[in-house]
Design a protein around this motif. Structure first.
Motif, PDB file in Angstrom:
ATOM      1  N   ILE A  48       1.133  -5.436  14.978  1.00 10.85           N
ATOM      2  CA  ILE A  48       1.049  -6.489  13.970  1.00 10.85           C
ATOM      3  C   ILE A  48       2.413  -6.700  13.325  1.00 10.85           C
ATOM      4  O   ILE A  48       3.281  -5.828  13.375  1.00 10.85           O
ATOM      5  CB  ILE A  48       0.019  -6.148  12.868  1.00 10.85           C
ATOM      6  N   GLN A  49       2.599  -7.876  12.750  1.00  8.08           N
ATOM      7  CA  GLN A  49       3.794  -8.173  11.972  1.00  8.08           C
ATOM      8  C   GLN A  49       3.367  -8.392  10.525  1.00  8.08           C
ATOM      9  O   GLN A  49       2.880  -9.468  10.169  1.00  8.08           O
ATOM     10  CB  GLN A  49       4.504  -9.417  12.502  1.00  8.08           C
ATOM     11  N   SER A 102      -1.362   0.797   6.407  1.00  8.43           N
ATOM     12  CA  SER A 102      -0.499   1.140   7.528  1.00  8.43           C
ATOM     13  C   SER A 102       0.856   1.531   6.951  1.00  8.43           C
ATOM     14  O   SER A 102       1.515   0.715   6.288  1.00  8.43           O
ATOM     15  CB  SER A 102      -0.358  -0.050   8.485  1.00  8.43           C
ATOM     16  N   LEU A 103       1.252   2.791   7.158  1.00 11.90           N
ATOM     17  CA  LEU A 103       2.504   3.312   6.613  1.00 11.90           C
ATOM     18  C   LEU A 103       3.584   3.253   7.684  1.00 11.90           C
ATOM     19  O   LEU A 103       3.488   3.940   8.704  1.00 11.90           O
ATOM     20  CB  LEU A 103       2.324   4.750   6.131  1.00 11.90           C
ATOM     21  N   ASP A 121       7.778   0.324   4.689  1.00 11.73           N
ATOM     22  CA  ASP A 121       6.841  -0.791   4.670  1.00 11.73           C
ATOM     23  C   ASP A 121       5.416  -0.251   4.651  1.00 11.73           C
ATOM     24  O   ASP A 121       5.044   0.556   5.511  1.00 11.73           O
ATOM     25  CB  ASP A 121       7.025  -1.684   5.898  1.00 11.73           C
ATOM     26  N   VAL A 122       4.634  -0.692   3.674  1.00  6.20           N
ATOM     27  CA  VAL A 122       3.233  -0.282   3.560  1.00  6.20           C
ATOM     28  C   VAL A 122       2.381  -1.547   3.533  1.00  6.20           C
ATOM     29  O   VAL A 122       2.562  -2.403   2.674  1.00  6.20           O
ATOM     30  CB  VAL A 122       2.994   0.542   2.280  1.00  6.20           C
ATOM     31  N   ILE A 174      11.194  -6.343   7.622  1.00  5.02           N
ATOM     32  CA  ILE A 174       9.867  -5.765   7.815  1.00  5.02           C
ATOM     33  C   ILE A 174       9.590  -5.664   9.311  1.00  5.02           C
ATOM     34  O   ILE A 174       9.573  -6.678  10.009  1.00  5.02           O
ATOM     35  CB  ILE A 174       8.782  -6.606   7.110  1.00  5.02           C
ATOM     36  N   SER A 175       9.400  -4.465   9.787  1.00  2.39           N
ATOM     37  CA  SER A 175       9.215  -4.232  11.222  1.00  2.39           C
ATOM     38  C   SER A 175       7.747  -4.350  11.615  1.00  2.39           C
ATOM     39  O   SER A 175       6.838  -4.259  10.787  1.00  2.39           O
ATOM     40  CB  SER A 175       9.724  -2.834  11.596  1.00  2.39           C
ATOM     41  N   GLN A 176       7.531  -4.552  12.909  1.00  2.11           N
ATOM     42  CA  GLN A 176       6.175  -4.548  13.431  1.00  2.11           C
ATOM     43  C   GLN A 176       5.598  -3.140  13.361  1.00  2.11           C
ATOM     44  O   GLN A 176       6.332  -2.152  13.396  1.00  2.11           O
ATOM     45  CB  GLN A 176       6.162  -5.042  14.878  1.00  2.11           C
TER      46      GLN A 176
END
Length: 290
Positions: A48-49, A102-103, A121-122, A174-176
């Motif tokens: 996901i992105q 999602s951590l 990113d959380v 922000i990474s996938q």
């Protein structure tokens, strides 16, 4: 039944561990890495992105830390409860309410002054994110759970004081992320499982709350809440092919439960998490449930 030697005293006090315990912790970390790698290639995972939400700033002993709170419709939402109901649940049982998150992995960035920092990113469910935007209570709860989740996952010690950035919604990029396509199936709560002892709780040791779930098709995990215990000293744990028995020397808790799955007791491992006051047990399965 397996003997109690599989029990590791304290996860939070690694410096006091003996060689045998240190080896187990190393194996536990390795198993976790292998499981994460397997999840990225398993057909049951989806990439996901996450979309940007808001960014908070805090710090650790290593410097500035930024947490990008993101959202995605692919992440399942938490239970639909009112804030009053949620507050009551948290007061009665802090482990009774979960917010799926999602951590992401840490990534090095430069702040506005050009100084190095670390960002994480959380991601949470998109519908829940927009609901959270209208509630200071939910926003603070999500930030707290995200911070504690990052601390547990990466062995951090983050400052509980934080502030939200006003002029930017995220730090860096922000990474996938890879998430499970389906929620891991909850097996059954302890109260619905067979327990040989019929002794009322008020006349003897308390039966602790237990969460059971399949982390992978052939791995059963459980968390046993032991809020009255400060450590694992003297705690006993026995695991059979389909039975788990636990007790403590003060007789504050006793657990004797049937598990309707075939467990590999020889490969099972357990550790006491001092901060959460939970006994965590990993139990490989002899046969994969259909």
């Amino acid at each position: 039944m397996a003997d109690s030697k599989l029990l590791v005293p304290e996860l939070s006090e690694a410096e006091t561990m003996g060689d045998e315990t240190a080896r187990f912790q190393e194996l536990l970390l390795q198993a976790s890495k292998e499981l994460q790698q397997a999840q990225t290639t398993r057909s049951g995972s989806t990439q996901i992105q996450p979309q940007a939400g808001f960014c908070i700033k805090t710090n650790s002993s290593e410097g500035k830390v930024f947490i990008n709170i993101c959202h995605s419709p692919s992440i399942p939402p938490p239970a639909d409860v009112t804030e009053d109901e949620l507050l009551q649940m948290l007061e009665e049982d802090q482990a009774g309410f979960r917010i799926p998150m999602s951590l992401g992995e840490p990534h090095a960035e430069l702040d506005a002054k050009g100084q190095g920092c670390t960002a994480y990113d959380v991601a949470v469910n998109s519908d829940f994110y927009w609901r959270m935007q209208n509630s200071d209570f939910l926003r603070e709860l999500v930030v707290t759970i995200a911070r504690e989740g990052l601390e547990d996952k990466y062995g951090l010690q983050l400052n509980p004081e934080w502030r939200m950035l006003k002029n930017r919604t995220f730090m860096g990029s922000i990474s996938q992320q890879n998430i499970r396509s389906q929620q891991r199936p909850r097996i059954q709560e302890l109260g619905n499982l067979y327990a040989p002892s019929s002794q009322p709780a008020e006349e003897g040791p308390e039966r602790p709350h237990l969460n059971l779930w399949l982390e992978a098709p052939d791995l059963l995990l459980c968390e046993i809440d032991l809020p009255k215990l400060d450590g694992a000293l003297g705690l006993s744990l026995e695991i059979g092919e389909n039975r788990l028995v636990m007790g403590d020397p003060q007789q504050l808790y006793h657990l004797d439960t049937y598990i309707p799955l075939r467990i590999n007791s020889e490969e099972s491992k357990a550790a006491f998490h001092g901060k959460r006051k939970q006994l965590m047990v990993a139990m490989p399965l002899l046969s994969v449930p259909s």
